[in-house]
Design a protein around this motif. Structure first.
Motif, short mmCIF file in Angstrom:
data_model
loop_
_atom_site.label_atom_id
_atom_site.label_comp_id
_atom_site.label_asym_id
_atom_site.label_seq_id
_atom_site.Cartn_x
_atom_site.Cartn_y
_atom_site.Cartn_z
N GLU A 319 -17.42 -3.44 -11.25
CA GLU A 319 -16.95 -4.47 -11.83
C GLU A 319 -15.09 -4.35 -11.41
OE1 GLU A 319 -18.37 -4.17 -15.97
OE2 GLU A 319 -19.25 -5.56 -15.75
N LYS A 320 -15.05 -2.90 -11.77
CA LYS A 320 -13.49 -2.49 -11.15
C LYS A 320 -12.70 -3.29 -9.95
CE LYS A 320 -11.30 0.73 -14.49
NZ LYS A 320 -10.54 0.05 -14.58
N VAL A 321 -14.07 -2.59 -8.84
CA VAL A 321 -14.02 -3.00 -7.41
C VAL A 321 -13.76 -4.64 -6.94
CG1 VAL A 321 -14.15 -3.35 -5.02
CG2 VAL A 321 -15.14 -1.53 -6.91
N CYS A 367 -19.13 -11.42 -4.96
CA CYS A 367 -18.17 -12.28 -4.47
C CYS A 367 -18.46 -11.72 -2.98
CB CYS A 367 -16.85 -10.83 -5.31
SG CYS A 367 -16.34 -9.94 -4.42
N GLY A 368 -17.33 -13.95 -2.55
CA GLY A 368 -17.04 -13.75 -1.42
C GLY A 368 -17.96 -13.90 -0.81
N THR A 386 -16.08 -9.26 0.65
CA THR A 386 -17.41 -9.65 0.49
C THR A 386 -18.24 -7.98 -0.33
OG1 THR A 386 -17.99 -11.03 1.56
CG2 THR A 386 -19.70 -10.62 1.05
N ILE A 387 -18.70 -8.63 -1.12
CA ILE A 387 -19.73 -7.13 -1.74
C ILE A 387 -20.82 -7.68 -2.31
CG2 ILE A 387 -19.28 -5.82 -3.91
CD1 ILE A 387 -16.30 -6.06 -3.84
N ILE A 402 -21.52 -4.17 10.44
CA ILE A 402 -21.06 -5.73 10.77
C ILE A 402 -19.22 -5.69 11.32
CG2 ILE A 402 -20.45 -6.84 9.28
CD1 ILE A 402 -22.55 -5.84 6.78
N PHE A 403 -18.55 -4.29 10.75
CA PHE A 403 -17.52 -5.06 11.63
C PHE A 403 -16.33 -5.94 10.71
CE2 PHE A 403 -13.72 -3.60 14.61
CZ PHE A 403 -13.65 -2.38 14.48
N GLY A 404 -16.12 -5.60 9.56
CA GLY A 404 -15.84 -6.75 8.64
C GLY A 404 -15.60 -6.39 7.03
N PRO A 405 -14.80 -7.31 6.24
CA PRO A 405 -14.83 -6.82 5.51
C PRO A 405 -16.22 -7.00 4.54
CG PRO A 405 -13.77 -9.61 5.18
CD PRO A 405 -14.62 -8.48 6.88
N VAL A 406 -17.27 -6.68 4.47
CA VAL A 406 -18.60 -6.64 3.61
C VAL A 406 -18.73 -4.70 2.87
CG1 VAL A 406 -21.01 -6.88 3.82
CG2 VAL A 406 -18.81 -8.13 4.54
N LEU A 407 -18.90 -5.20 1.74
CA LEU A 407 -19.09 -3.78 1.45
C LEU A 407 -20.62 -3.72 0.30
CD1 LEU A 407 -18.11 -0.62 0.19
CD2 LEU A 407 -17.84 -1.68 -2.16
#
Length: 498
Positions: A319-321, A367-368, A386-387, A402-407
């Motif tokens: 939730e914090k992230v 998110c995302g 994105t998470i 993936i090499f992108g903003p996906v956690l």
């Protein structure tokens, strides 16, 4: 921002380009067009617009560059006084620092990253040049105690011509990370930057030229991997190849090197874990996780793309992230935002395909999870941070880069499970551990298979610390004193007095 950055930014948005950008190959100290006359376009990911063009080298241009490097190595550089090599690198560092605003603006335009991140890249590159400038006259051999009237010693010598295949995510920093120790050791270099980000390697040629580097010691061939990169790594006069990129291309580079018995340094893919144990500082860990995955929009080989968290703190930490993630502001790199663009439309589509497949499998997106556009212009290639929560160990979100903003969040029930989860992929580049328990920290640092582990600060380290991966993440180490060994060979000399 500085006065120069303001002026360059205004110039770019009014004209669509920056004046004076290099557009030719740099071979043997000369700026020349590719023999074919062909060019490739350079696109600003923040707008999706072409803002420059450069020459597109092919086999015949590569031949010229390698021959120039070979000639310069034999006739000039290998016997150049080491302290003088260091002086040239130090002068180059000073010049780069003086032109840091220009380099940062161009790097932001070429890559799509925020200006502040590009400024950090330039600053670290200056530091790398100074570090290896100080190493140039400290590369030395050893003596061996044979006794019985025999004197034996070693001489450490440069390997020769080196090829440097540069990725598009950190073009300036990666170029200098390899070229600086190579030049310090007495090697010459032929650099092939990524076709998406060719400008900083060319601009660096002007820096080296002004610093007094002899002609032929540093050469740059821009172009595609097929037409310029392949003939470079295939060339029999290239003695060492330093490559940063994908596992697939790295495999081809290694095969090419094997045909000529050339050595390689390979920094390849990553799927790096961040282990958050139950006793971690939640605020510090959340901040660390945020930037481990969303710095440079996740386009980093060593990005912390997996959060392995103990179940007891799973919900609170995530939730914090998520809360911190919603505060990221996407926008053009020169607009002082804190979250930048994806480097190409192709990469954007690849990232989205991973996420959409995961959603279809029922994996929860916190998110995302979709492409976005620059709010100010409606243009550019951006992907929402994105998470993906509670991802199974065998899922492709965990197993593939993936090499992108996906956690991808993995939930575990013990320190032992955390260690197993950290090692569950074929990659072994980097890892982070967040805990207040030094015993657990050192236990995991020992058990996790990776080239580097940081504790309570994911991006800890610097040019002084060796960097590289194990298994499918690569071979060899860059940075630190260890990087010099990539560009050196040891000759043993033994003499009898009897």
């Amino acid at each position: 921002m500085s006065v120069q950055i303001d002026a360059l930014t205004e110039e770019y948005f009014s004209s669509g380009t920056v004046r004076g950008l290099p557009n030719k190959l740099f071979i043997d100290g000369n700026w020349i067009s590719a023999i074919s006359g062909e060019e490739i376009e350079t696109i600003d990911p923040g707008l999706g617009n072409v803002f420059a063009k450069v020459s597109a080298a092919q086999t015949e241009d590569v031949e010229l560059a390698v021959n120039a490097a070979s000639k310069a190595f034999k006739e000039v550089w290998k016997d150049f006084k080491p302290s003088k090599r260091g002086e040239i690198l130090a002068k180059a560092a000073d010049l780069l620092e003086q032109q840091s605003d220009l380099f940062a603006v161009v790097e932001a335009l070429d890559t799509g990253k925020p200006l502040a991140e590009a400024q950090g890249d330039v600053s670290s590159s200056v530091g790398a040049l100074r570090y290896y400038a100080g190493c140039a006259d400290k590369i030395q051999g050893d003596s061996f105690p044979l006794g019985d009237g025999v004197f034996s010693f070693s001489s450490v010598e440069a390997v020769g011509v080196t090829a440097h295949i540069i990725p598009w995510n950190y073009p300036l920093a990666t170029t200098i990370r390899g070229v600086a120790p190579a030049l310090a050791a007495g090697c010459t270099a032929v650099v092939k930057p990524a076709e998406q980000t060719p400008l900083s390697a060319l601009m660096l040629a002007k820096i080296f030229e002004e610093a007094g580097l002899p002609a032929g010691v540093y050469n740059v061939i821009t172009g595609t991997g097929k037409n310029a990169g392949s003939p470079l790594v295939d060339h029999p006069k290239v003695q060492h190849i330093t490559f940063t990129g994908s596992v697939g291309t790295g495999t081809l580079v290694m095969q090419a090197a094997a045909r000529n018995i050339s050595s390689v340094t390979l920094e390849l893919g990553g799927k790096s874990p961040i282990v958050a144990l139950a006793d971690c500082d939640l605020e510090k860990t959340a901040e660390g996780v945020l930037w481990a995955i969303f710095y440079n929009a996740g386009q980093i080989c060593s990005a912390g793309s997996r959060l392995i968290v103990e179940r007891s703190i799973h919900r609170k930490l995530v939730e914090k992230v998520v809360e911190k993630t919603t505060q990221l502001q996407a926008g053009h790199g020169l607009r002082n935002t804190n979250y930048g663009a994806i480097n190409s439309k192709e990469q954007l589509d690849k990232i989205d395909s991973f996420v959409q497949r995961a959603k279809s499998r029922g994996i929860k997106c916190l998110c995302g999870g979709h492409p976005i556009s620059n709010e100010a212009t409606g243009k550019g290639w951006f992907y929402a941070p994105t998470i993906m929560d509670d991802v199974p160990m065998g899922d492709e979100l965990v197993q593939e880069e993936i090499f992108g903003p996906v956690l991808s969040v993995q939930v575990v029930d013990s320190v032992e499970q955390a260690g197993e989860a950290a090692n569950c992929t074929d990659f072994a580049l980097a890892a982070g551990v967040y805990t207040q328990d030094i015993t657990h920290a050192l236990k995991l640092a020992h058990e996790i298979d990776s080239g580097q582990v940081t504790i309570n600060d994911y991006w800890a380290g610097g040019i002084e610390v060796p960097f590289g991966g194990n298994r499918k993440s690569g071979i060899g180490r860059e940075k630190g004193l260890e990087a010099l060994s990539n560009y050196c060979t040891t000759k043993s000399i033994t003499m009898s007095f009897s």
